[in-house]
Design a protein around this motif. Structure first.
Motif, PDB file in Angstrom:
ATOM      1  N   GLY A 140      -7.254  -1.544  -5.978  1.00  0.00           N
ATOM      2  CA  GLY A 140      -6.110  -0.758  -5.527  1.00  0.00           C
ATOM      3  C   GLY A 140      -4.907  -1.628  -5.225  1.00  0.00           C
ATOM      4  O   GLY A 140      -3.769  -1.291  -5.569  1.00  0.00           O
ATOM      5  N   ASN A 144      -1.365  -1.535  -7.329  1.00  0.00           N
ATOM      6  CA  ASN A 144      -0.134  -1.347  -6.578  1.00  0.00           C
ATOM      7  C   ASN A 144       0.864  -2.450  -6.897  1.00  0.00           C
ATOM      8  O   ASN A 144       2.044  -2.180  -7.155  1.00  0.00           O
ATOM      9  CB  ASN A 144      -0.450  -1.341  -5.081  1.00  0.00           C
ATOM     10  CG  ASN A 144       0.798  -1.301  -4.224  1.00  0.00           C
ATOM     11  OD1 ASN A 144       1.571  -0.361  -4.284  1.00  0.00           O
ATOM     12  ND2 ASN A 144       0.999  -2.342  -3.436  1.00  0.00           N
ATOM     13  N   GLU A 145       0.410  -3.691  -6.902  1.00  0.00           N
ATOM     14  CA  GLU A 145       1.329  -4.791  -7.190  1.00  0.00           C
ATOM     15  C   GLU A 145       1.838  -4.731  -8.622  1.00  0.00           C
ATOM     16  O   GLU A 145       2.959  -5.144  -8.915  1.00  0.00           O
ATOM     17  CB  GLU A 145       0.650  -6.133  -6.937  1.00  0.00           C
ATOM     18  CG  GLU A 145       1.586  -7.305  -7.083  1.00  0.00           C
ATOM     19  CD  GLU A 145       1.223  -8.491  -6.217  1.00  0.00           C
ATOM     20  OE1 GLU A 145       2.049  -9.409  -6.102  1.00  0.00           O
ATOM     21  OE2 GLU A 145       0.118  -8.496  -5.663  1.00  0.00           O
ATOM     22  N   TYR A 149       1.328   3.055  -9.353  1.00  0.00           N
ATOM     23  CA  TYR A 149       1.068   3.566  -8.018  1.00  0.00           C
ATOM     24  C   TYR A 149       0.130   4.766  -7.993  1.00  0.00           C
ATOM     25  O   TYR A 149      -0.696   4.888  -7.077  1.00  0.00           O
ATOM     26  CB  TYR A 149       2.391   3.939  -7.344  1.00  0.00           C
ATOM     27  CG  TYR A 149       3.352   2.792  -7.233  1.00  0.00           C
ATOM     28  CD1 TYR A 149       3.025   1.651  -6.514  1.00  0.00           C
ATOM     29  CD2 TYR A 149       4.607   2.821  -7.856  1.00  0.00           C
ATOM     30  CE1 TYR A 149       3.908   0.587  -6.406  1.00  0.00           C
ATOM     31  CE2 TYR A 149       5.490   1.763  -7.754  1.00  0.00           C
ATOM     32  CZ  TYR A 149       5.137   0.651  -7.031  1.00  0.00           C
ATOM     33  OH  TYR A 149       6.013  -0.404  -6.936  1.00  0.00           O
ATOM     34  N   ALA A 152      -3.325   3.450  -8.330  1.00  0.00           N
ATOM     35  CA  ALA A 152      -3.644   2.702  -7.115  1.00  0.00           C
ATOM     36  C   ALA A 152      -4.002   3.649  -5.984  1.00  0.00           C
ATOM     37  O   ALA A 152      -4.959   3.413  -5.229  1.00  0.00           O
ATOM     38  CB  ALA A 152      -2.458   1.825  -6.715  1.00  0.00           C
ATOM     39  N   GLN A 153      -3.254   4.743  -5.857  1.00  0.00           N
ATOM     40  CA  GLN A 153      -3.537   5.699  -4.791  1.00  0.00           C
ATOM     41  C   GLN A 153      -4.892   6.368  -4.994  1.00  0.00           C
ATOM     42  O   GLN A 153      -5.648   6.564  -4.021  1.00  0.00           O
ATOM     43  CB  GLN A 153      -2.430   6.751  -4.711  1.00  0.00           C
ATOM     44  CG  GLN A 153      -2.630   7.732  -3.571  1.00  0.00           C
ATOM     45  CD  GLN A 153      -1.458   8.671  -3.373  1.00  0.00           C
ATOM     46  OE1 GLN A 153      -0.978   8.870  -2.270  1.00  0.00           O
ATOM     47  NE2 GLN A 153      -0.988   9.270  -4.452  1.00  0.00           N
ATOM     48  N   ARG A 182      -2.762  -0.956   2.365  1.00  0.00           N
ATOM     49  CA  ARG A 182      -2.475  -0.878   0.934  1.00  0.00           C
ATOM     50  C   ARG A 182      -1.994   0.515   0.542  1.00  0.00           C
ATOM     51  O   ARG A 182      -1.094   0.664  -0.285  1.00  0.00           O
ATOM     52  CB  ARG A 182      -3.726  -1.254   0.136  1.00  0.00           C
ATOM     53  CG  ARG A 182      -4.076  -2.740   0.226  1.00  0.00           C
ATOM     54  CD  ARG A 182      -5.521  -2.983  -0.215  1.00  0.00           C
ATOM     55  NE  ARG A 182      -5.835  -4.395  -0.338  1.00  0.00           N
ATOM     56  CZ  ARG A 182      -6.101  -5.196   0.676  1.00  0.00           C
ATOM     57  NH1 ARG A 182      -6.079  -4.716   1.924  1.00  0.00           N
ATOM     58  NH2 ARG A 182      -6.392  -6.472   0.477  1.00  0.00           N
ATOM     59  N   ASN A 185       1.667   1.035   1.462  1.00  0.00           N
ATOM     60  CA  ASN A 185       2.534   0.339   0.523  1.00  0.00           C
ATOM     61  C   ASN A 185       2.697   1.148  -0.756  1.00  0.00           C
ATOM     62  O   ASN A 185       3.813   1.323  -1.275  1.00  0.00           O
ATOM     63  CB  ASN A 185       1.947  -1.044   0.215  1.00  0.00           C
ATOM     64  CG  ASN A 185       2.914  -1.926  -0.531  1.00  0.00           C
ATOM     65  OD1 ASN A 185       3.186  -1.714  -1.703  1.00  0.00           O
ATOM     66  ND2 ASN A 185       3.432  -2.940   0.147  1.00  0.00           N
ATOM     67  N   THR A 186       1.580   1.668  -1.260  1.00  0.00           N
ATOM     68  CA  THR A 186       1.608   2.461  -2.493  1.00  0.00           C
ATOM     69  C   THR A 186       2.355   3.770  -2.296  1.00  0.00           C
ATOM     70  O   THR A 186       3.214   4.146  -3.102  1.00  0.00           O
ATOM     71  CB  THR A 186       0.163   2.743  -2.951  1.00  0.00           C
ATOM     72  OG1 THR A 186      -0.489   1.506  -3.243  1.00  0.00           O
ATOM     73  CG2 THR A 186       0.140   3.631  -4.181  1.00  0.00           C
ATOM     74  N   GLN A 187       2.017   4.497  -1.233  1.00  0.00           N
ATOM     75  CA  GLN A 187       2.594   5.823  -1.021  1.00  0.00           C
ATOM     76  C   GLN A 187       4.088   5.755  -0.709  1.00  0.00           C
ATOM     77  O   GLN A 187       4.848   6.630  -1.133  1.00  0.00           O
ATOM     78  CB  GLN A 187       1.824   6.526   0.097  1.00  0.00           C
ATOM     79  CG  GLN A 187       0.400   6.884  -0.312  1.00  0.00           C
ATOM     80  CD  GLN A 187      -0.485   7.258   0.860  1.00  0.00           C
ATOM     81  OE1 GLN A 187      -0.240   6.861   2.002  1.00  0.00           O
ATOM     82  NE2 GLN A 187      -1.540   8.023   0.594  1.00  0.00           N
ATOM     83  N   TYR A 190       5.885   4.999  -4.009  1.00  0.00           N
ATOM     84  CA  TYR A 190       5.811   6.114  -4.960  1.00  0.00           C
ATOM     85  C   TYR A 190       6.333   7.412  -4.356  1.00  0.00           C
ATOM     86  O   TYR A 190       6.205   8.477  -4.950  1.00  0.00           O
ATOM     87  CB  TYR A 190       4.362   6.292  -5.423  1.00  0.00           C
ATOM     88  CG  TYR A 190       4.221   6.941  -6.778  1.00  0.00           C
ATOM     89  CD1 TYR A 190       4.919   6.471  -7.887  1.00  0.00           C
ATOM     90  CD2 TYR A 190       3.367   8.035  -6.954  1.00  0.00           C
ATOM     91  CE1 TYR A 190       4.780   7.070  -9.120  1.00  0.00           C
ATOM     92  CE2 TYR A 190       3.217   8.625  -8.197  1.00  0.00           C
ATOM     93  CZ  TYR A 190       3.934   8.143  -9.275  1.00  0.00           C
ATOM     94  OH  TYR A 190       3.784   8.738 -10.516  1.00  0.00           O
TER      95      TYR A 190
END
Length: 643
Positions: A140, A144-145, A149, A152-153, A182, A185-187, A190
């Motif tokens: 994940g 994300n990086e 996204y 990743a989510q 994490r 960061n993703t949410q 996005y």
């Protein structure tokens, strides 16, 4: 085949000294090239690669990228066991990002395949829960990086559910917090704000922290860490030492695998940084600044460089929007210098720090330098992610807006337009059509089209009406997306109202323009206060409408003076926006037959021009020349008087 791999491994495992002395630099590369070509031709025996050490396996895959053997590379990377090995190999990240993105641009659905493979593995229960959680955190985090996204989510949500399905010991609560870090960061990146709010609430509950960024916490990183560690403990764990060791992945590493209070402090710093990032994208700048300062206070000499850089970047951006420019400059330059030292100039994390630096330069009116920094960041991101990545799209949008500001007087907007359109095409290919990420890029293109239309001589280009109409369509689409995501009472929504007001002024829809400007001012004043830069900007725009198109010169005079007062207070006498307010007042007083006042503002305008010429000769510190302060000295500048 096995013998070839054996000798390849022997060469790669030779010490650096032995290799330099006994093996020509290109021999290993030649062997890799021949091996990749053999695998491409034979279409078999790839299982023999599994016996290679991780470092050599990564070299083989990177050679596949260099030789454009993307089909076979995609087939290899789509195997979750192989990808997991590469995620564990600390020396693979940058090359793995490049291989991953190249395979996707070649037509693979690698991101979806890996995410689906992880979910399927979770469903089959063939691995231990701990190994699935660790894989979920790594996969994940990587997706994300890489900027994928949505996938990743998917991975991180399942990982969070696995953590919460276990007995809620300190061990699994900390893993849940790692997942929350994490996920946030993703949410945030996005724009998944409802989901991010749930993650934020879960993290606060686990930490025992109040939902108030300004709430008083125990002084010092150790005291805060111990408070949160106690909140994580269950009844049967209260007799255990609060300095029990934990895996390196939880706390960011650094201490030989020991977490304790220092490690908990690092985890808390990352979480507070993500809280700040969430409030930043939601335009709650006071909360963003408060959480970022809390993250800064939690940094210690033991904090890994990656975490320190992320926190400095969040603090710098928050200080920019709070108009604390001297603090912002110190933080963003420190972040750039540390990112270059830790990751090198070719790494996307360095490029991300450059984007923040460009944002700072743009906001302090150093436009030319901002454009140069954005161009370097974009070039770095393209080398890693190619030309079809949300990271690249973001950099192109930022550069487009900086070029728009730079060329506002010259009218040469075509380069800016090209970058804006490229950003929109990338985003449209990667997200749903109603996604908020499109709003900002469409806003930038709309601003550019409006200026191109206005600068086109009458009768020269029959497309002028359509340019304004296209600009209106883009502004309305951006406003609708912002309303869906934030509602009306939000700074971004107010900006879109203001942009429509300027456009309607250009389209000679003056009553509609006034309505839009008044809406923008009311929302900004309510959210930001009467003396904020954004308020001054909208006030100046309304003054222009009253002055040049509605013959309301006395009302325009008051608005111009208010706009000038805000600009001088925040930016000083050299601020670029003052030109338009001074010119506006010259026109106002000329129309009112108050020629002494018109002469006064003409003199101020000339003085402004002289100051701007002086500022052109002043240089920002060159990239690479930033001074890096010791952490304790940096923190003392922010907290010495506030403890």
């Amino acid at each position: 085949m096995k013998r070839v791999l054996f000798y390849l491994a022997k060469m790669a495992d030779a010490s650096a000294t032995v290799r330099v002395k006994k093996i020509p630099d290109n021999l290993y590369e030649v062997c890799l090239t021949n091996l990749v070509n053999y695998l491409q031709r034979s279409k078999c025996e790839r299982n023999d690669l599994r016996s290679l050490p991780d470092s050599i396996l990564m070299d083989v895959y990177y050679k596949m990228l260099q030789e454009k053997r993307l089909c076979i590379l995609g087939a290899e990377l789509s195997e979750l066991d192989i990808f997991e090995r590469l995620l564990r190999f600390s020396g693979a990240q940058l090359r793995l990002l490049q291989c991953f993105q190249a395979v996707i641009e070649h037509g693979s659905k690698l991101s979806v395949e890996l995410a689906s493979g992880y979910l399927a593995r979770c469903d089959t229960n063939t691995k231990s829960r701990n190994s699935l959680i660790q894989l979920g955190l790594r996969l994940g985090g990587f997706l994300n990086e890489a900027g994928w996204y949505a996938d990743a989510q998917r991975v991180l949500l399942r990982c969070r559910d696995l953590c919460q399905a276990q007995p809620q010991t300190t061990h699994y609560k900390r893993l849940t917090l790692e997942c929350c870090h994490r996920l946030l960061n993703t949410q945030s990146a996005y724009c998944c704000f409802p989901a991010a709010a749930e993650t934020y609430a879960l993290a606060l509950k686990l930490l025992g922290l109040p939902d108030d960024a300004a709430a008083k916490l125990p002084d010092g990183p150790i005291a805060i860490a111990e408070t949160c560690s106690k909140a994580l403990q269950t009844d049967d764990e209260e007799q255990k030492s609060r300095l029990d060791p934990c895996p390196e992945e939880w706390c960011g590493g650094g201490g030989g695998g020991g977490c304790g209070a220092w490690g908990m402090s690092a985890l808390l710093a990352r979480l507070c940084k993500e809280f700040s990032a969430l409030f930043f994208v939601r335009c709650d700048y006071s909360a963003a600044h408060a959480w970022s300062m809390r993250a800064l206070s939690l940094l210690t000499p033991h904090t890994p460089a990656k975490i320190t850089i992320e926190v400095l970047r969040a603090c710098g951006k928050a200080c920019v929007v709070k108009r604390r420019f001297s603090e912002a400059g110190l933080l963003v330059r420190q972040g750039v210098a540390l990112a270059r030292a830790a990751f090198g100039p070719a790494h996307p994390r360095y490029a991300a720090a450059l984007l923040d630096y460009g944002f700072y330069l743009l906001n302090i009116d150093s436009i030319t330098h901002s454009v140069a920094v954005y161009e370097e960041a974009l070039s770095t991101l393209r080398r890693v992610f190619g030309r079809s990545s949300l990271h690249v799209a973001t950099a192109q949008e930022d550069l487009a807006y900086a070029l728009y500001v730079l060329e506002y007087s010259s009218g040469r907007f075509y380069k800016a337009r090209d970058h804006a359109e490229r950003a929109i095409r990338i985003i449209e290919n990667l997200v749903p059509p109603d996604h908020l990420l499109l709003a900002s890029a469409k806003r930038v293109k709309a601003l550019i089209l409006e200026e191109i239309a206005l600068d086109t001589p009458a009768g020269q280009d029959m497309r002028e009406p359509s340019l304004l109409e296209e600009s209106e369509s883009l502004h309305k689409a951006a406003l609708e997306l912002s309303m869906m995501a934030f509602g009306e009472k939000n700074v971004q929504t107010a900006k879109h109202y203001g942009n429509l007001g300027r456009l309607y002024q250009s389209m000679q829809k003056f009553q509609d323009a006034e309505t839009m400007h008044l809406k923008a001012i009311a929302i900004k004043e309510e959210l930001l206060g009467a003396e904020d830069y954004e308020v001054g900007l909208s006030v100046g725009h309304l003054a222009s409408l009253y002055n040049y198109h509605m013959n309301m010169h006395r009302a325009a005079e008051k608005l111009y003076l208010r706009s000038i007062s805000i600009s001088l207070k925040l930016f000083g006498e050299r601020y670029s926006g003052l030109e338009y307010d001074y010119r506006g007042l010259v026109h106002v007083f000329t129309q009112l037959k108050r020629h002494d006042r018109a002469h006064h503002y003409n003199a101020l305008l000339q003085h402004w021009h002289d100051l701007r010429e002086q500022s052109k000769a002043e240089q920002q510190p060159a990239l690479g020349d930033e001074q890096v302060l010791p952490l304790e000295q940096l923190q003392a500048k922010f907290f010495a008087d506030n403890d």
